[in-house]
Design an enzyme around this catalytic site. Structure first.
Site, mmCIF file in Angstrom:
data_model
loop_
_atom_site.group_PDB
_atom_site.id
_atom_site.type_symbol
_atom_site.label_atom_id
_atom_site.label_comp_id
_atom_site.label_asym_id
_atom_site.label_seq_id
_atom_site.Cartn_x
_atom_site.Cartn_y
_atom_site.Cartn_z
ATOM 1 N N LYS A 170 13.288 -5.550 -8.916
ATOM 2 C CA LYS A 170 14.022 -4.507 -8.204
ATOM 3 C C LYS A 170 15.518 -4.575 -8.516
ATOM 4 C CE LYS A 170 12.330 -1.912 -6.045
ATOM 5 N NZ LYS A 170 11.721 -0.634 -6.497
ATOM 6 N N TYR A 202 9.294 -10.236 -7.858
ATOM 7 C CA TYR A 202 9.444 -8.887 -7.300
ATOM 8 C C TYR A 202 10.926 -8.560 -7.088
ATOM 9 C CZ TYR A 202 9.714 -5.226 -3.782
ATOM 10 O OH TYR A 202 10.058 -4.089 -3.087
ATOM 11 N N THR A 222 3.923 -0.575 4.950
ATOM 12 C CA THR A 222 3.321 0.176 3.857
ATOM 13 C C THR A 222 2.338 -0.697 3.095
ATOM 14 O OG1 THR A 222 4.858 -0.415 2.077
ATOM 15 C CG2 THR A 222 5.546 1.343 3.578
#
Length: 336
Positions: A211, A207, A244
């Protein structure tokens, strides 16, 4: 499913699009993308919500009372390159112009024991977060070059965990973002390869690496296309949005402790509403017209603090490495 108005309203909308700015927001069914869509609509934008689950997106936007006349829903799965290509065709068929592309959606699967793979055979975090957005941006670049409209912007969500210039980017759990010499991409990025650097699979690092690619490619888009098109290419870190759906695949204890830790210890916590508003600022406000910038409000939140240009790591800023990543990535998004 779309929220596109029916025939009588469509004619009205067509007239309004001459003045109404249009933004595509990926991942607008939850989290920062959802609240960015809400904030942009509040500013007078029409938002195209590009999402895997349109029913979920419809319900979420409806719950926030986002005006149906100011939103259009189109299906997009960034982890499937055929879906990305189909989305761009579906968007073109709407006849809408395009003033901003917000590359927000991401997957984070830190508990995987073995890599999940896209239909093309690529590790899913890199396939979705990096390659899907890279392909989407390439395909929509012509649509952002409409004469006679506002200066277009291509905005990408970055993260502190992929920037070694900041403390969060140095945390060695599971490992800092590091693309090495791109050995995995050079090998074709197919099984058994699952990491860009060609090393053993670490899902959390995959991940972070994806990014880092996002931030590098934004700089490379700027270098290649800003002068000739006038498009503003920038990234941002809106703060730590610790609660989130991005974290839905983390352990339950983490989902409880992490927001508390960010609110009370690091002071880095940002609500989804504020994060969405910050994205809307970077998309819409005149203060954010500088291209090639990574915008931040800092790691420790302070009321009223203005955004500033945050330096990126040497790895993220290297033109030579970005050129190499661009070329290798293009081989992985080429039509079969």
């Amino acid at each position: 499913m779309t929220d596109t108005p029916q025939a009588p309203a469509t004619a009205t909308m067509s007239a309004k699009t001459q003045a109404t700015p249009i933004a595509i927001v990926t991942g607008a069914s939850s989290g920062v993308g959802l609240y960015a869509a809400q904030a942009l609509v509040a500013r007078g934008w029409h938002v195209v919500a590009a999402c895997r689950d349109l029913a979920k997106a419809h319900q979420a936007l409806q719950a926030l009372r986002v005006d149906p006349a100011q939103r259009t829903l189109l299906p997009l799965d960034l982890g499937v390159q055929a879906s990305v290509r189909a989305f761009t065709q579906a968007f073109a068929a709407t006849g809408l112009p395009l003033d901003a592309l917000v590359c927000n959606a991401a997957v984070y699967l830190p508990r995987l024991k073995a890599p999940q793979r896209s239909p093309e055979g690529y590790e899913i975090s890199v396939a979705t977060n990096h390659l899907g957005h890279f392909l989407l941006a390439q395909l929509l670049l012509p649509a952002l070059q409409r004469p006679g409209r506002r200066q277009a912007r291509l905005i990408t969500l970055g993260t502190v965990t992929a920037n070694s210039e900041e403390f969060g980017g140095k945390v060695p759990i599971p490992a800092p973002a590091d693309l090495g010499d791109f050995a995995g991409l050079k090998a074709g990025f197919l099984a058994p390869v699952a990491m860009i650097d060609g090393k053993p699979f670490k899902p959390g690092k995959a991940y972070k690496d994806s990014k880092l690619c996002n931030m590098m490619m934004s700089r490379e888009f700027h270098r290649r296309h800003h002068a000739s098109t006038g498009i503003v290419f920038s990234t941002l870190y809106p703060g730590c949005v610790a609660d989130t759906a991005l974290f839905r695949d983390t352990p339950a204890a983490f989902q409880t402790i992490f927001p508390w830790f960010q609110k009370n210890i690091t002071k880095g916590y940002v609500s989804q509403t504020l994060a969405g508003e910050r994205v809307a600022q970077v998309v819409d406000d005149a203060a954010f017209t500088e291209s090639g910038v990574h915008w931040s409000w800092g790691n420790r939140q302070r009321a009223g603090r203005a955004a500033f240009a945050q330096p990126l790591s040497t790895q993220a800023s290297s033109v030579q490495r970005a050129t190499q990543l661009w070329d290798l990535s293009e081989t992985l998004i080429a039509p079969a």
